[in-house]
Design an enzyme around this catalytic site. Structure first.
Site, PDB file in Angstrom:
ATOM      1  N   CYS A   2       0.789  -1.200   0.000  1.00 19.71           N
ATOM      2  CA  CYS A   2       0.000   0.000   0.000  1.00 19.71           C
ATOM      3  C   CYS A   2       0.840   1.278   0.000  1.00 19.71           C
ATOM      4  O   CYS A   2       0.480   2.232  -0.654  1.00 19.71           O
ATOM      5  CB  CYS A   2      -0.887  -0.006   1.226  1.00 19.71           C
ATOM      6  SG  CYS A   2      -2.492   0.693   0.991  1.00 19.71           S
ATOM      7  N   ARG A  27      -3.384   4.306   5.444  1.00 17.92           N
ATOM      8  CA  ARG A  27      -3.833   3.574   4.262  1.00 17.92           C
ATOM      9  C   ARG A  27      -4.295   2.163   4.600  1.00 17.92           C
ATOM     10  O   ARG A  27      -4.995   1.534   3.803  1.00 17.92           O
ATOM     11  CB  ARG A  27      -2.690   3.488   3.240  1.00 17.92           C
ATOM     12  CG  ARG A  27      -2.349   4.798   2.550  1.00 17.92           C
ATOM     13  CD  ARG A  27      -1.079   4.684   1.759  1.00 17.92           C
ATOM     14  NE  ARG A  27      -0.874   5.829   0.882  1.00 17.92           N
ATOM     15  CZ  ARG A  27      -0.962   5.766  -0.441  1.00 17.92           C
ATOM     16  NH1 ARG A  27      -1.247   4.637  -1.036  1.00 17.92           N
ATOM     17  NH2 ARG A  27      -0.762   6.838  -1.176  1.00 17.92           N
ATOM     18  N   TRP A  81      -0.480  -4.304   1.938  1.00 15.84           N
ATOM     19  CA  TRP A  81      -1.831  -4.842   2.079  1.00 15.84           C
ATOM     20  C   TRP A  81      -1.901  -6.043   1.159  1.00 15.84           C
ATOM     21  O   TRP A  81      -1.730  -5.929  -0.047  1.00 15.84           O
ATOM     22  CB  TRP A  81      -2.868  -3.785   1.694  1.00 15.84           C
ATOM     23  CG  TRP A  81      -4.291  -4.207   1.866  1.00 15.84           C
ATOM     24  CD1 TRP A  81      -5.008  -4.261   3.019  1.00 15.84           C
ATOM     25  CD2 TRP A  81      -5.184  -4.625   0.819  1.00 15.84           C
ATOM     26  NE1 TRP A  81      -6.289  -4.686   2.761  1.00 15.84           N
ATOM     27  CE2 TRP A  81      -6.422  -4.914   1.421  1.00 15.84           C
ATOM     28  CE3 TRP A  81      -5.035  -4.785  -0.561  1.00 15.84           C
ATOM     29  CZ2 TRP A  81      -7.521  -5.353   0.690  1.00 15.84           C
ATOM     30  CZ3 TRP A  81      -6.131  -5.215  -1.286  1.00 15.84           C
ATOM     31  CH2 TRP A  81      -7.350  -5.491  -0.674  1.00 15.84           C
ATOM     32  N   ASN A 116       3.881  -1.484  -5.351  1.00 14.69           N
ATOM     33  CA  ASN A 116       2.431  -1.353  -5.226  1.00 14.69           C
ATOM     34  C   ASN A 116       1.800  -1.752  -6.544  1.00 14.69           C
ATOM     35  O   ASN A 116       2.328  -1.418  -7.611  1.00 14.69           O
ATOM     36  CB  ASN A 116       2.022   0.086  -4.912  1.00 14.69           C
ATOM     37  CG  ASN A 116       2.275   0.456  -3.472  1.00 14.69           C
ATOM     38  OD1 ASN A 116       2.558  -0.396  -2.639  1.00 14.69           O
ATOM     39  ND2 ASN A 116       2.181   1.748  -3.176  1.00 14.69           N
ATOM     40  N   GLY A 117       0.639  -2.416  -6.485  1.00 12.79           N
ATOM     41  CA  GLY A 117      -0.045  -2.811  -7.709  1.00 12.79           C
ATOM     42  C   GLY A 117      -0.160  -4.317  -7.821  1.00 12.79           C
ATOM     43  O   GLY A 117       0.120  -5.060  -6.874  1.00 12.79           O
ATOM     44  N   GLU A 505     -24.888   3.352   3.043  1.00 16.96           N
ATOM     45  CA  GLU A 505     -23.662   3.823   3.685  1.00 16.96           C
ATOM     46  C   GLU A 505     -23.624   3.405   5.157  1.00 16.96           C
ATOM     47  O   GLU A 505     -22.568   3.027   5.674  1.00 16.96           O
ATOM     48  CB  GLU A 505     -23.549   5.337   3.535  1.00 16.96           C
ATOM     49  CG  GLU A 505     -22.383   5.982   4.269  1.00 16.96           C
ATOM     50  CD  GLU A 505     -21.016   5.534   3.791  1.00 16.96           C
ATOM     51  OE1 GLU A 505     -20.026   5.882   4.464  1.00 16.96           O
ATOM     52  OE2 GLU A 505     -20.913   4.835   2.761  1.00 16.96           O
ATOM     53  N   LYS A 509     -20.664   1.076   6.831  1.00 11.14           N
ATOM     54  CA  LYS A 509     -19.858   1.465   7.983  1.00 11.14           C
ATOM     55  C   LYS A 509     -19.896   0.389   9.062  1.00 11.14           C
ATOM     56  O   LYS A 509     -18.876   0.062   9.665  1.00 11.14           O
ATOM     57  CB  LYS A 509     -20.363   2.791   8.557  1.00 11.14           C
ATOM     58  CG  LYS A 509     -20.026   3.990   7.722  1.00 11.14           C
ATOM     59  CD  LYS A 509     -18.526   4.268   7.722  1.00 11.14           C
ATOM     60  CE  LYS A 509     -18.093   5.001   6.472  1.00 11.14           C
ATOM     61  NZ  LYS A 509     -18.012   4.180   5.266  1.00 11.14           N
ATOM     62  N   GLU A 512     -17.868  -2.697   7.971  1.00 10.51           N
ATOM     63  CA  GLU A 512     -16.438  -2.429   7.820  1.00 10.51           C
ATOM     64  C   GLU A 512     -15.681  -2.531   9.139  1.00 10.51           C
ATOM     65  O   GLU A 512     -14.596  -3.109   9.197  1.00 10.51           O
ATOM     66  CB  GLU A 512     -16.217  -1.019   7.249  1.00 10.51           C
ATOM     67  CG  GLU A 512     -16.372  -0.899   5.757  1.00 10.51           C
ATOM     68  CD  GLU A 512     -16.086   0.510   5.277  1.00 10.51           C
ATOM     69  OE1 GLU A 512     -15.334   0.652   4.305  1.00 10.51           O
ATOM     70  OE2 GLU A 512     -16.606   1.472   5.870  1.00 10.51           O
ATOM     71  N   HIS A 528     -40.240  -8.182  -0.485  1.00  9.53           N
ATOM     72  CA  HIS A 528     -39.800  -8.981  -1.622  1.00  9.53           C
ATOM     73  C   HIS A 528     -38.582  -9.840  -1.300  1.00  9.53           C
ATOM     74  O   HIS A 528     -37.848 -10.225  -2.200  1.00  9.53           O
ATOM     75  CB  HIS A 528     -39.497  -8.068  -2.817  1.00  9.53           C
ATOM     76  CG  HIS A 528     -40.700  -7.357  -3.342  1.00  9.53           C
ATOM     77  ND1 HIS A 528     -41.766  -7.998  -3.924  1.00  9.53           N
ATOM     78  CD2 HIS A 528     -41.015  -6.025  -3.333  1.00  9.53           C
ATOM     79  CE1 HIS A 528     -42.682  -7.116  -4.277  1.00  9.53           C
ATOM     80  NE2 HIS A 528     -42.256  -5.906  -3.926  1.00  9.53           N
ATOM     81  N   LYS A 627      -6.989   1.837   3.077  1.00 10.54           N
ATOM     82  CA  LYS A 627      -7.560   3.167   2.868  1.00 10.54           C
ATOM     83  C   LYS A 627      -7.465   3.588   1.408  1.00 10.54           C
ATOM     84  O   LYS A 627      -8.432   4.050   0.812  1.00 10.54           O
ATOM     85  CB  LYS A 627      -6.836   4.174   3.762  1.00 10.54           C
ATOM     86  CG  LYS A 627      -7.387   5.588   3.663  1.00 10.54           C
ATOM     87  CD  LYS A 627      -8.788   5.673   4.229  1.00 10.54           C
ATOM     88  CE  LYS A 627      -9.339   7.075   4.209  1.00 10.54           C
ATOM     89  NZ  LYS A 627     -10.746   7.103   4.646  1.00 10.54           N
TER      90      LYS A 627
END
Length: 632
Positions: A2, A27, A81, A116-117, A505, A509, A512, A528, A627
């Site tokens: 990260c 991050r 990460w 990174n990547g 949202e 939260k 998470e 339904h 992050k």
């Protein structure tokens, strides 16, 4: 991914590298490490390369570095990460070529590299390198690059890296050095951000994935472009572009203050950032005297001279591209754009958009939403839209120097400030503020916003900081809800119309940071399917503003109560929803019309935060999450 930090200097660079990693902790990461060229300070140390790695926090790495007396004038550091390979020391960066493993590994290697990547053809490259006798000590795609550079090295590291990156498919930002060149670090980027920091003393120059990593070290920053490679040496550097030609990139003064990331009196960064929202909204709206499209004129390199007035009059629809929390802000904006600006709006998950056939329209305004401006999926979606001929692009972004701002022709920069907690809070509400301004500017350009309506909307927006402060005063009531939620393993969130994205949202939260399974549904969809899940063990959070759908929502709430479900309701003051058996009500201070999503989301943020505290989870760094998501 990260976070990356690298440097060449005539002094011991290890403290700067480790401090840089600490500034990038926001991050999210699951391992960290640092490697140095000991001979760069004149040490007689065998191969010259040494490293320390940890699956704990950077503070533990710092202690390890001190205990092992790791020093060097050339070095690289990384927070990882996990993507390829589990979070483990042998998978942590930096990676060495010819790693031997075991107790001797800290002193082995010819090439040291961080990345990174994601390298998509790593299996093919790994097989070819193994056939040549290279032994792999990790499961990562990154180690492949280290061995590849080693295999191509003929005495010039820059040439070896240049040859290596031509074989890589996927995204990367890398920093690499070699034992035979003690005062040199090479960087390269494609699809992941990387910056150059120009030092002022000790002949030093730096690499980093984020300017914040270099706060207090240098404010002279060069943003490397897609495909760039940079050669860092003592007192000098040079850059080539993706065509291999030397290029001069502008040096910009960037004030990345580390003090903005300090916790202060708060228990966690997330709590701090929730309570910073009144200030963040005030800063985002600072200086706005009227709603005009010029607020969105270009500020990046792609937007030089771009006129929002002209663009807004040309377009006939809006396409919003975003991920995660930013996607939900886009979903809320769709209601505003279609009801106030009367413009057809489509909201797409950025990670999906470019993998399906769509019907491009050159009169589309492509709007990207991103906190960091470096989100890989959103950047890729933007570039895909541009490749389809949709040239009108606008971003709502929190970082003025980010890749997204540089690549979009129009922009609105929010002023949330540094957001450390992985679970976004103040970035979300400032995005909503920016998107509401965009709605009004489009309405004005289309002749749909009267002077009276403009004045009324501006008055409401200027009152937002005061209104948000009143909502934050509800925290004690939210804490009592959190005590109930901490015992649960599932939760359902309901909203209707403009507040359905806020329910989404809120569920995001909660899941998470508490690890409670949470889902959100439009309340009208309850019958339904989701109603089958409702029991007394499934709390149902309901967002209940006093709007045109209130009576419909009340009927949905009765469906929950009839099945023994327990309701937790965020109700506007004039909704006539009262607490009773099985219904817990928190009364919002005031009804806020179309801007009410900015208020209703705050108690949901507090609910997630206090539930996480009660469950003892790592609030700011939830497991498995990062992050800044700079990989696809």
């Amino acid at each position: 991914m990260c976070g990356i930090v690298g440097a060449v200097s005539t002094r011991n660079i290890v403290p700067i590298l480790v401090q840089g990693l600490q500034r990038l902790e926001y991050r999210g990461y699951d391992s960290c490490g640092v490697a140095v060229h000991a001979a760069s300070l004149g040490a007689a140390d065998g191969s010259g390369l040494r490293r320390a790695r940890s699956t704990s926090r950077v503070a533990e790495l710092m202690a390890q570095v001190g205990a092992e007396k790791l020093e060097g004038g050339t070095g690289i550091a990384h927070t990882r990460w996990a993507t390829h390979g589990a979070p483990a020391v042998h998978n942590a960066h930096p990676h060495f070529s010819h790693g031997t493993g075991g107790a001797a590994e800290s002193r082995s290697g010819r090439v040291a590299l961080v990345h990174n990547g994601i390298i998509e053809n790593h299996d093919e490259l790994r097989a070819a390198l193994q056939a040549r006798g290279y032994a792999f000590a990790s499961q990562t795609d990154t180690e492949v690059i280290a061995h590849l550079v080693d295999s191509l090295y003929g005495g010039d590291l820059f040439e070896a890296v240049q040859l290596a990156v031509k074989q890589l498919q996927g995204a990367y930002a890398i920093a690499v050095f070699h034992k035979d060149e003690p005062h040199r670090v090479i960087g390269a980027r494609a699809g992941s951000p990387l910056i150059l920091g120009v030092g002022r003393e000790h002949g030093e120059n730096f690499l980093a994935s984020d300017a914040m990593a270099l706060a207090g070290v240098t404010d002279q920053i060069v943003y490397l472009e897609e495909g760039d490679m940079v050669d860092l040496q003592l007192g000098k550097y040079w850059i080539i572009d993706k065509a291999g030609k030397p290029v001069a990139r502008p040096v910009k003064t960037v004030q990345a203050h580390s003090g903005a990331a300090e916790l202060g009196p708060y228990r966690h960064y997330m709590q701090k950032e929730i309570f910073e929202q009144p200030r963040a909204i005030a800063d985002t709206l600072e200086g706005i005297q009227g709603i005009v499209p010029e607020l969105f004129d270009g500020v990046g390199e792609a937007g030089a001279g771009a006129s929002a007035w002209r663009v807004f009059k040309e377009i006939d629809n809006v396409l919003i591209l975003a991920c995660g929390t930013s996607y939900y802000s886009g979903c809320a904006a769709k209601y505003w754009l279609e009801s106030i600006a009367k413009i057809p709006t489509q909201v797409e998950v950025a990670s999906e958009y470019r993998y399906r056939e769509s019907v491009p329209n050159p009169k589309t305004l492509v709007v990207t939403i991103t906190q960091s401006g470096e989100t890989a999926d959103t950047l890729a979606a933007l570039r895909h839209a541009q490749s389809l001929g949709m040239r009108h692009t606008l971003t709502i972004c929190n970082v003025a120097t980010s890749a997204m701002v540089r690549e979009c022709s129009l922009a609105y920069i929010t002023r949330a400030g540094v957001e450390i907690g992985v679970a976004s809070t103040k970035a979300f509400t400032t995005q909503l503020a920016g998107l509401f301004l965009l709605t009004l500017a489009l309405a004005q350009a289309r002749g749909l916003l009267s002077d009276e309506a403009e004045a009324e909307h501006l008055k409401a927006m200027r009152h937002l900081p005061v209104a948000l402060s009143a909502v934050l005063a509800l925290e004690p009531q939210v804490i009592s809800w959190a005590e109930d939620f901490a015992k649960m393993e599932n939760a359902l969130f309901l909203g209707r119309g403009l507040h359905y994205p806020i329910a989404l949202e809120g569920a995001l939260k909660l899941k998470e940071i508490t690890y409670i399974h949470a889902e959100a549904y439009p309340a009208g969809e309850l019958k339904h399917g989701p109603l089958a899940l409702v029991t007394s063990a499934m709390p149902v959070v309901t967002v209940a503003p006093n709007d045109a759908l209130l009576e419909k929502l009340k009927s949905n709430m009765q469906e929950v109560r009839a099945r023994g479900g327990v309701l937790y309701v965020l109700a506007d003051a004039d909704t006539r929803i009262e607490s009773s058996e099985g219904i817990h009500v928190i009364r919002m201070p005031e009804h806020y019309g179309p801007l009410s999503p900015l208020l209703h989301v705050v108690p949901l943020q507090l609910l997630a935060y206090h539930t996480a505290c009660a469950r003892g989870t790592d609030v700011d760094k939830p497991r498995n999450l990062a992050k800044s998501v700079t990989v696809e």
